[in-house]
Motif scaffolding. Structure first.
Motif, PDB file in Angstrom:
ATOM      1  N   PHE A  69      45.036  49.499  43.803  1.00 40.91           N
ATOM      2  CA  PHE A  69      45.516  48.290  44.472  1.00 40.91           C
ATOM      3  C   PHE A  69      46.777  47.763  43.793  1.00 40.91           C
ATOM      4  O   PHE A  69      46.956  47.928  42.582  1.00 40.91           O
ATOM      5  CB  PHE A  69      44.453  47.191  44.441  1.00 40.91           C
ATOM      6  N   SER A  70      47.608  47.065  44.580  1.00 42.21           N
ATOM      7  CA  SER A  70      48.828  46.497  44.003  1.00 42.21           C
ATOM      8  C   SER A  70      49.158  45.108  44.523  1.00 42.21           C
ATOM      9  O   SER A  70      49.971  44.409  43.918  1.00 42.21           O
ATOM     10  CB  SER A  70      50.018  47.429  44.273  1.00 42.21           C
ATOM     11  N   ALA A  71      48.583  44.682  45.643  1.00 41.81           N
ATOM     12  CA  ALA A  71      48.942  43.405  46.246  1.00 41.81           C
ATOM     13  C   ALA A  71      47.786  42.407  46.137  1.00 41.81           C
ATOM     14  O   ALA A  71      46.613  42.792  46.044  1.00 41.81           O
ATOM     15  CB  ALA A  71      49.326  43.587  47.715  1.00 41.81           C
ATOM     16  N   ASP A  97      46.965  39.315  40.025  1.00 42.66           N
ATOM     17  CA  ASP A  97      47.550  40.464  39.310  1.00 42.66           C
ATOM     18  C   ASP A  97      46.568  41.277  38.470  1.00 42.66           C
ATOM     19  O   ASP A  97      46.983  41.996  37.555  1.00 42.66           O
ATOM     20  CB  ASP A  97      48.726  40.030  38.432  1.00 42.66           C
ATOM     21  N   GLN A  98      45.268  41.183  38.769  1.00 42.08           N
ATOM     22  CA  GLN A  98      44.340  42.074  38.085  1.00 42.08           C
ATOM     23  C   GLN A  98      43.188  42.455  38.999  1.00 42.08           C
ATOM     24  O   GLN A  98      42.802  41.694  39.887  1.00 42.08           O
ATOM     25  CB  GLN A  98      43.818  41.469  36.788  1.00 42.08           C
ATOM     26  N   ASP A  99      42.667  43.660  38.769  1.00 38.71           N
ATOM     27  CA  ASP A  99      41.510  44.128  39.524  1.00 38.71           C
ATOM     28  C   ASP A  99      40.268  43.449  38.971  1.00 38.71           C
ATOM     29  O   ASP A  99      40.072  43.383  37.757  1.00 38.71           O
ATOM     30  CB  ASP A  99      41.360  45.642  39.403  1.00 38.71           C
ATOM     31  N   SER A 100      39.415  42.955  39.885  1.00 35.71           N
ATOM     32  CA  SER A 100      38.181  42.295  39.476  1.00 35.71           C
ATOM     33  C   SER A 100      37.016  42.783  40.321  1.00 35.71           C
ATOM     34  O   SER A 100      37.163  43.002  41.521  1.00 35.71           O
ATOM     35  CB  SER A 100      38.306  40.776  39.610  1.00 35.71           C
ATOM     36  N   LEU A 101      35.881  42.959  39.680  1.00 37.67           N
ATOM     37  CA  LEU A 101      34.643  43.343  40.332  1.00 37.67           C
ATOM     38  C   LEU A 101      33.923  42.083  40.772  1.00 37.67           C
ATOM     39  O   LEU A 101      33.804  41.127  39.999  1.00 37.67           O
ATOM     40  CB  LEU A 101      33.778  44.113  39.336  1.00 37.67           C
ATOM     41  N   GLY A 102      33.469  42.058  42.018  1.00 37.55           N
ATOM     42  CA  GLY A 102      32.801  40.846  42.462  1.00 37.55           C
ATOM     43  C   GLY A 102      32.107  40.980  43.782  1.00 37.55           C
ATOM     44  O   GLY A 102      31.967  42.081  44.328  1.00 37.55           O
ATOM     45  N   LEU A 175      48.136  48.865  52.973  1.00 33.70           N
ATOM     46  CA  LEU A 175      47.049  49.268  52.085  1.00 33.70           C
ATOM     47  C   LEU A 175      46.258  50.401  52.726  1.00 33.70           C
ATOM     48  O   LEU A 175      45.724  50.255  53.825  1.00 33.70           O
ATOM     49  CB  LEU A 175      46.093  48.099  51.807  1.00 33.70           C
ATOM     50  N   THR A 176      46.194  51.541  52.036  1.00 31.66           N
ATOM     51  CA  THR A 176      45.336  52.642  52.455  1.00 31.66           C
ATOM     52  C   THR A 176      44.342  52.921  51.340  1.00 31.66           C
ATOM     53  O   THR A 176      44.739  53.130  50.189  1.00 31.66           O
ATOM     54  CB  THR A 176      46.153  53.908  52.769  1.00 31.66           C
TER      55      THR A 176
END
Length: 195
Positions: A69-71, A97-102, A175-176
């Motif tokens: 992911f980037s956006a 600006d960060q990946d989060s698990l949720g 996004l793909t």
């Protein structure tokens, strides 16, 4: 766990593009796709791309995807739906600006929980939803690391439920997500590993 054929699912909302190959399914999300009901923001979004198949009591379902992911608010994972106002989405979402698990658990209105997992970027993520008793138990892992408990939420044992891979792109049109697996099997034996 047994593989679920991508062709048996039904989309809640059609994606911009879908392609299936030997290495999985690639889904391109429509810009502004999302799932949310009211809380804090005041809006209702029901434009997620979720490929649903029946999710029976005493079973589990897993979805795996490459995390790239980037956006803001790019997201993928699993969607578990009872009806338009009763559903859970769980997975990884890019926030601030960060990946989060949720997970977002919705029972009329939505709630949201997140925990940063920046070390997961660029790796294979698996989200597992297990349906047993009056609960939906969500776990996740990256590659072959141990499972992490994400959420335990109420789920009517008599409800007809659909579940499967989900992605959304609230803030962009390109996004793909590459989903590599969709599986089903027996529900988790217990909530805690030592039980």
């Amino acid at each position: 766990m047994s593989d679920i054929d991508w062709s048996i699912g039904t989309w809640t909302n059609p994606p911009a593009a879908v392609s299936v190959a030997d290495d999985g399914m690639r889904v391109t999300a429509v810009e502004e796709s999302d799932a949310w009901r009211t809380t804090s923001y005041g809006f209702v979004h029901d434009t997620e791309h979720a490929l649903l198949a029946p999710f029976a009591q005493d079973t589990a379902m897993e979805v795996s995807f490459h995390l790239d992911f980037s956006a803001q608010f790019d997201q993928a994972g699993i969607f578990v739906k009872v009806d338009d106002s009763t559903w859970t989405k769980a997975g990884v979402e890019r926030s601030d600006d960060q990946d989060s698990l949720g997970a977002v658990v919705t029972r009329g209105v939505s709630d949201w929980s997140l925990a940063p997992v920046p070390e997961w970027h660029g790796r294979l993520v698996t989200i597992r939803a297990s349906r047993s008793g009056d609960a939906l138990t969500v776990r996740a892992r990256v590659d072959d690391e141990p499972w992490r408990l994400v959420r335990v939420a109420p789920l009517d044992p008599d409800a007809e439920v659909g579940a499967g891979p989900m992605c959304c792109a609230p803030s962009r049109d390109d996004l793909t997500v590459h989903f590599t697996a969709w599986r089903t099997g027996a529900a988790d034996a217990s909530l805690h590993p030592d039980d």
